[in-house]
Design a protein around this motif. Structure first.
Motif, PDB file in Angstrom:
ATOM      1  N   ARG A   1       0.927  -1.106  -0.053  1.00 32.45           N
ATOM      2  CA  ARG A   1       0.102   0.139  -0.169  1.00 32.45           C
ATOM      3  C   ARG A   1       1.065   1.135  -0.040  1.00 32.45           C
ATOM      4  N   SER A   2       0.573   2.264  -0.965  1.00 32.38           N
ATOM      5  CA  SER A   2       1.642   3.324  -1.250  1.00 32.38           C
ATOM      6  C   SER A   2       1.353   4.188  -0.126  1.00 32.38           C
ATOM      7  N   ASP A   3       1.807   5.382   0.097  1.00 30.53           N
ATOM      8  CA  ASP A   3       1.511   6.418   1.076  1.00 30.53           C
ATOM      9  C   ASP A   3       0.318   7.093   0.677  1.00 30.53           C
ATOM     10  N   ARG A   4      -0.199   6.957  -0.558  1.00 30.05           N
ATOM     11  CA  ARG A   4      -1.582   7.639  -0.950  1.00 30.05           C
ATOM     12  C   ARG A   4      -2.712   6.721  -0.749  1.00 30.05           C
ATOM     13  N   GLY A   5      -2.352   5.508  -0.257  1.00 30.32           N
ATOM     14  CA  GLY A   5      -3.429   4.677   0.218  1.00 30.32           C
ATOM     15  C   GLY A   5      -3.746   3.681  -1.188  1.00 30.32           C
ATOM     16  N   VAL A   6      -2.902   3.698  -2.130  1.00 29.48           N
ATOM     17  CA  VAL A   6      -3.221   2.918  -3.191  1.00 29.48           C
ATOM     18  C   VAL A   6      -2.485   1.445  -3.016  1.00 29.48           C
ATOM     19  N   SER A   7      -3.268   0.463  -3.406  1.00 34.81           N
ATOM     20  CA  SER A   7      -2.661  -0.912  -3.112  1.00 34.81           C
ATOM     21  C   SER A   7      -2.199  -1.641  -4.349  1.00 34.81           C
ATOM     22  N   SER A   8      -1.179  -2.298  -4.437  1.00 29.84           N
ATOM     23  CA  SER A   8      -0.820  -2.942  -5.590  1.00 29.84           C
ATOM     24  C   SER A   8       0.063  -3.851  -5.435  1.00 29.84           C
ATOM     25  N   SER A   9       0.294  -4.798  -6.235  1.00 31.04           N
ATOM     26  CA  SER A   9       1.180  -5.991  -6.016  1.00 31.04           C
ATOM     27  C   SER A   9       2.190  -5.817  -7.230  1.00 31.04           C
ATOM     28  N   GLY A  10       1.930  -4.842  -8.196  1.00 34.92           N
ATOM     29  CA  GLY A  10       2.640  -4.774  -9.501  1.00 34.92           C
ATOM     30  C   GLY A  10       2.913  -6.028 -10.259  1.00 34.92           C
ATOM     31  N   ALA A  11       1.928  -6.861 -10.214  1.00 36.20           N
ATOM     32  CA  ALA A  11       2.287  -8.173 -10.829  1.00 36.20           C
ATOM     33  C   ALA A  11       1.795  -7.477 -12.389  1.00 36.20           C
ATOM     34  N   ASP A  12       2.608  -8.573 -13.328  1.00 32.87           N
ATOM     35  CA  ASP A  12       2.543  -8.153 -14.624  1.00 32.87           C
ATOM     36  C   ASP A  12       2.931  -9.432 -15.496  1.00 32.87           C
ATOM     37  N   GLY A  13       4.161  -9.639 -15.788  1.00 31.88           N
ATOM     38  CA  GLY A  13       4.355 -10.791 -16.641  1.00 31.88           C
ATOM     39  C   GLY A  13       4.273 -12.206 -15.791  1.00 31.88           C
ATOM     40  N   LEU A  14       3.998 -13.171 -16.468  1.00 26.45           N
ATOM     41  CA  LEU A  14       4.087 -14.351 -16.141  1.00 26.45           C
ATOM     42  C   LEU A  14       4.870 -15.430 -17.005  1.00 26.45           C
ATOM     43  N   ALA A  15       5.435 -16.452 -16.370  1.00 28.26           N
ATOM     44  CA  ALA A  15       5.913 -17.675 -17.099  1.00 28.26           C
ATOM     45  C   ALA A  15       5.741 -18.837 -16.387  1.00 28.26           C
ATOM     46  N   VAL A  16       6.115 -19.779 -17.120  1.00 30.60           N
ATOM     47  CA  VAL A  16       5.838 -21.230 -16.587  1.00 30.60           C
ATOM     48  C   VAL A  16       6.924 -22.000 -16.734  1.00 30.60           C
ATOM     49  N   ASP A  17       7.605 -22.798 -15.850  1.00 32.97           N
ATOM     50  CA  ASP A  17       8.682 -23.830 -16.471  1.00 32.97           C
ATOM     51  C   ASP A  17       8.233 -25.105 -16.563  1.00 32.97           C
ATOM     52  N   ALA A  18       9.235 -26.063 -16.892  1.00 30.83           N
ATOM     53  CA  ALA A  18       8.779 -27.384 -17.360  1.00 30.83           C
ATOM     54  C   ALA A  18       8.136 -28.108 -16.414  1.00 30.83           C
ATOM     55  N   GLN A  19       8.356 -27.981 -15.011  1.00 30.64           N
ATOM     56  CA  GLN A  19       7.633 -28.502 -13.819  1.00 30.64           C
ATOM     57  C   GLN A  19       6.513 -28.211 -13.639  1.00 30.64           C
ATOM     58  N   GLY A  20       5.846 -26.999 -14.037  1.00 28.09           N
ATOM     59  CA  GLY A  20       4.639 -26.445 -13.910  1.00 28.09           C
ATOM     60  C   GLY A  20       4.785 -25.137 -12.849  1.00 28.09           C
ATOM     61  N   ARG A  21       5.797 -24.786 -12.471  1.00 31.15           N
ATOM     62  CA  ARG A  21       6.144 -23.425 -11.610  1.00 31.15           C
ATOM     63  C   ARG A  21       5.667 -22.415 -12.283  1.00 31.15           C
ATOM     64  N   LEU A  22       5.172 -21.511 -11.368  1.00 33.18           N
ATOM     65  CA  LEU A  22       4.878 -20.226 -11.906  1.00 33.18           C
ATOM     66  C   LEU A  22       5.737 -19.210 -11.564  1.00 33.18           C
TER      67      LEU A  22
END
Length: 114
Positions: A30-51
């Motif tokens: 949560r920022s000083d202005r009260g805005v919450s964010s994870s910043g999550a954007d890009g995703l990738a998966v490996d050969a064992q199914g891990r994210l």
């Protein structure tokens, strides 16, 4: 629900249902202005199914069932990532004017070109 990565069931005809929380992001802030964010954007998966998820915390890594394995910390917040190279054993990460190349033991998912 920005605190979580969401998962869905995808039917053979492409319809989507069954929204559920898959994994909780540690990069949720949560920022000083009260805005919450994870910043999550890009995703990738490996050969064992891990994210792998680019977030405020760095690269968050989860098992195929959504359990947190840890975070790969980076000097600058990442925005996108992909496994690449001839054997897909390199994780490339970009964001905030920076680019990183990380050697990994498990290659990226082999079912797509990226």
């Amino acid at each position: 629900l920005g605190e979580h990565v969401l998962a869905y069931d995808i039917a053979a005809d492409g319809t989507v249902s069954g929204e559920r929380r898959f994994a909780r992001l540690s990069g949720w802030t949560r920022s000083d202005r009260g805005v919450s964010s994870s910043g999550a954007d890009g995703l990738a998966v490996d050969a064992q199914g891990r994210l792998y998820v680019a977030s405020n915390a760095g690269i968050e890594v989860f098992t195929a069932s959504g359990d947190a394995l840890g975070v790969i910390p980076l000097p600058k917040k990442p925005q996108n990532l992909a496994f690449a190279g001839p054997d897909k054993r390199t994780l490339y990460v970009v964001g905030r004017g920076a680019a990183y190349r990380i050697a990994v033991q498990t290659p990226g998912f082999g079912g797509r070109a990226k």
